[in-house]
Enzyme design. Structure first.
Site, PDB file in Angstrom:
ATOM      1  N   LYS A 176       0.989  -1.088   0.050  1.00  0.00           N
ATOM      2  CA  LYS A 176       0.177   0.031  -0.128  1.00  0.00           C
ATOM      3  C   LYS A 176       0.864   1.180  -0.018  1.00  0.00           C
ATOM      4  O   LYS A 176       1.705   1.492   1.028  1.00  0.00           O
ATOM      5  CB  LYS A 176      -1.108   0.140   1.347  1.00  0.00           C
ATOM      6  CG  LYS A 176      -1.901   1.130   0.962  1.00  0.00           C
ATOM      7  CD  LYS A 176      -2.474   1.463   2.360  1.00  0.00           C
ATOM      8  CE  LYS A 176      -1.788   2.701   3.129  1.00  0.00           C
ATOM      9  NZ  LYS A 176      -1.889   4.155   2.704  1.00  0.00           N
ATOM     10  N   GLU A 251      10.041   1.185  10.715  1.00  0.00           N
ATOM     11  CA  GLU A 251      10.987   2.462  10.759  1.00  0.00           C
ATOM     12  C   GLU A 251      10.457   3.534  10.919  1.00  0.00           C
ATOM     13  O   GLU A 251       9.416   4.105   9.859  1.00  0.00           O
ATOM     14  CB  GLU A 251      11.538   2.468   9.106  1.00  0.00           C
ATOM     15  CG  GLU A 251      12.735   1.509   8.678  1.00  0.00           C
ATOM     16  CD  GLU A 251      13.675   1.622   9.627  1.00  0.00           C
ATOM     17  OE1 GLU A 251      14.075   2.593  10.130  1.00  0.00           O
ATOM     18  OE2 GLU A 251      14.431   0.641   9.902  1.00  0.00           O
ATOM     19  N   CYS A 285      13.216  11.225   7.335  1.00  0.00           N
ATOM     20  CA  CYS A 285      13.319  10.762   8.720  1.00  0.00           C
ATOM     21  C   CYS A 285      14.877  10.937   9.123  1.00  0.00           C
ATOM     22  O   CYS A 285      15.138  10.860  10.522  1.00  0.00           O
ATOM     23  CB  CYS A 285      12.944   9.362   8.936  1.00  0.00           C
ATOM     24  SG  CYS A 285      13.362   8.237   7.701  1.00  0.00           S
ATOM     25  N   GLU A 386       9.622  15.371  16.693  1.00  0.00           N
ATOM     26  CA  GLU A 386       9.821  15.463  15.112  1.00  0.00           C
ATOM     27  C   GLU A 386       8.691  16.433  14.398  1.00  0.00           C
ATOM     28  O   GLU A 386       7.644  16.322  14.650  1.00  0.00           O
ATOM     29  CB  GLU A 386       9.820  14.005  14.367  1.00  0.00           C
ATOM     30  CG  GLU A 386      10.062  14.045  12.977  1.00  0.00           C
ATOM     31  CD  GLU A 386       9.818  12.512  12.535  1.00  0.00           C
ATOM     32  OE1 GLU A 386       9.266  11.934  12.712  1.00  0.00           O
ATOM     33  OE2 GLU A 386      10.954  12.219  11.635  1.00  0.00           O
TER      34      GLU A 386
HETATM   35  C1  UN1 Z   1      13.676   8.839   4.839  1.00  0.00           C
HETATM   36  O1  UN1 Z   1      13.893   9.571   5.166  1.00  0.00           O
HETATM   37  O2  UN1 Z   1      12.755   7.940   5.218  1.00  0.00           O
HETATM   38  O3  UN1 Z   1      19.306   8.501   4.166  1.00  0.00           O
HETATM   39  C2  UN1 Z   1      14.715   7.818   4.077  1.00  0.00           C
HETATM   40  C3  UN1 Z   1      18.767   9.351   3.366  1.00  0.00           C
HETATM   41  C4  UN1 Z   1      17.894   8.570   2.176  1.00  0.00           C
HETATM   42  C5  UN1 Z   1      16.723   7.887   2.628  1.00  0.00           C
HETATM   43  C6  UN1 Z   1      16.057   8.510   3.600  1.00  0.00           C
HETATM   44  N1  UN1 Z   1      18.939   7.858   1.548  1.00  0.00           N
HETATM   45  O4  UN1 Z   1      18.450  10.486   3.786  1.00  0.00           O
END
Ligand code: UN1
Length: 497
Positions: A176, A251, A285, A386
């Site tokens: 999804k 994650e 993230c 965050e």
């Molecule tokens: C994310 O922010 O969910 O390391 C992934 C990084 C990218 C991946 C980010 N290659 O910033």
């Protein structure tokens, strides 16, 4: 121009949702640009997709891994050919600038090639048996039907982190995509199909989390769940999966710190700070959301960072001159506004930004000014929670130990960075920063796909995407013993021999 209708992909057929409902995918930089109309699916659609995946698994699990891998390799080649087209689609639906969406497609290409190589590895172990004339080994087995729930910020890279290792390991999938960015998952899966992926091996169900995501997690036919998103939703996903003893990879959030020591190359640290904080409009993230500054360089760094933030060209990511695109939707703008208010109330000093950009070219999109807060204290909410927007907090410290303590003093543990030319400090940072990723003299973003990706504390639940960590999630170990002695041998029993 009429809006293109996209359907769910179930068992190789394009089908409308049984709910009869759809939703629109709209460009976050331009509300008049409708990218497509997608199915708003429910539990019945998920059930059909899981059944199709279970059926396809019967043959896919028996397809030799090197053959499965060849499909991934061809997918990498097709994605390379279509990189520009898919990057443009992605900028239209997600907003980030073209150079970044090209990078997002590239991450999927890298994952395709890396996981294609695994088709001829997928190593297990052979080991001696404690008994005579007995052979022992452990082999990786596929898990079965895997459910995947993907976020909107890396609309092709993250689905590729989930799908490609799952596929090479012999699993079938129900995915999804995020409701804000489904087209990039369609493009990714189109590449897989054009590369020869059999029908039913990957199924797409679009829709909203509670309607279409939750039934994936709770469906008894789904053997493992991979989720990327907020800690709030991740907790629900984890609890539901746990109730069914279902492996679940989560994650989630980050509040990533960059530490700038007084001996750092400040030009380099500034480049890293601008990229880490405002790249992807701060919606990673891994985004650099806290910059910890040694008090000796804090004033100069602050002044220069503010100047750099002010100079950023914000706009529609399809314009090659634009450096920072919009936020994904109005809800994320509201979150940025809310945190700026909280920060001001807490006593942080707004250095620049702090509000949406609304006039002229900005009136049709969700734009927010690059924002810098100074005089932030480690315990403030703006330094703990965050934001997922272009908002960065500056915190001063007196020495290295204090910097590490501040960096670690949060509930998350995804990425960290140290800027210093002192090798001793660099090694201490690598050891002492509580995070799944530590960079030395590079910002907190930019993970490569062949290394484990994920974090500690409330960022994750111990699993890793990328690298061999992904293989560990998408396979289950089987230990195999072959006794060729032609007599009953009893392990752990003293036979006197
Ligand atoms: C994310 O922010 O969910 O390391 C992934 C990084 C990218 C991946 C980010 N290659 O910033």
């Amino acid at each position: 121009m009429s809006t293109k209708l996209y359907k769910n992909l179930i068992g190789g057929e394009w089908v409308t949702a049984r709910t009869g409902k759809t939703f629109l995918n709209v460009n976050p930089a331009d509300s008049e640009d409708v990218v497509g109309e997608f199915q708003s699916s429910g539990a019945d659609d998920v059930d059909a997709a899981v059944k199709a995946a279970a059926e396809a698994w019967k043959t896919w699990r028996l397809t030799p891994a090197p053959k499965r891998a060849e499909i991934l390799y061809r997918t990498g080649e097709i994605l390379t050919e279509r990189k520009e087209e898919y990057a443009r689609d992605m900028t239209r639906e997600m907003g980030k600038v073209l150079s970044e969406t090209r990078g997002d497609v590239q991450e999927a290409i890298d994952t395709a090639y890396y996981m294609a190589g695994e088709g001829r590895r997928l190593f297990g172990q052979t080991t001696p048996s404690e008994l005579k004339n007995k052979f022992a080994m452990s082999v990786r087995m596929p898990v079965g039907v895997c459910g995947m729930i993907a976020p909107w910020n890396f609309p092709m890279a993250i689905p590729s982190w989930k799908l490609f290792p799952a596929l090479v390991c012999g699993n079938t999938c129900v995915i999804k995509p995020a409701e804000d960015t489904p087209l990039s998952t369609f493009n990714l899966v189109q590449a897989l199909m054009d590369a020869g992926l059999p029908e039913g091996v990957v199924n797409i169900v679009t829709g909203y989390g509670p309607d279409a995501g939750a039934p994936i997690v709770s469906h008894p036919g789904v053997r493992a769940v991979s989720f990327t998103g907020s800690s709030e939703v991740g907790r629900m996903v984890g609890q539901t999966a746990a109730a069914n003893f279902k492996p679940c990879s989560l994650e989630m959030g980050g509040k990533n710190a960059m530490i700038v020591m007084d001996d750092a190359n400040l030009d380099l640290a500034l480049d890293g700070a601008v990229w880490g904080a405002f790249g992807t409009t701060g919606q990673r993230c891994t985004a650099t959301s806290r910059i910890l500054l040694h008090k000796k360089i804090a004033a100069e760094f602050t002044k220069r960072l503010v100047a750099r933030a002010d100079a950023l060209k914000v706009g529609n990511g399809l314009d090659e001159h634009v450096q920072m695109g919009p936020q994904i939707n109005q809800q994320q703008i509201e979150t940025s506004i809310k945190y700026c208010e909280i920060a001001k109330k807490e006593g942080a000093k707004l250095q620049t930004g702090g509000a949406p950009l609304e006039d002229g070219v900005y009136d049709k999109g969700h734009f927010f000014a690059p924002t810098v807060f100074g005089q932030v204290k480690p315990a403030m909410r703006i330094a703990q929670e965050e934001v997922f927007g272009p908002v960065v907090s500056l915190i001063e410290f007196a020495d290295f130990d204090e910097a590490v303590e501040i960096a670690n003093g949060i509930q998350y543990g995804l990425s960290t960075a140290l800027y210093s030319r002192d090798v001793n400090q660099a090694f201490r940072a690598m050891r002492d920063l509580e995070a799944g990723i530590t960079y030395v003299n590079a910002p907190t973003i930019g993970a490569e796909v062949h290394l484990p990706f994920g974090g500690v504390k409330q960022t994750g639940n111990g699993h890793r995407e990328g690298g061999t960590g992904a293989l560990d999630f998408y396979t289950t170990w089987k230990s195999v013993y072959v006794d060729y002695s032609d007599k009953l041998q009893r392990a752990q029993i003293d036979t006197g021999e």
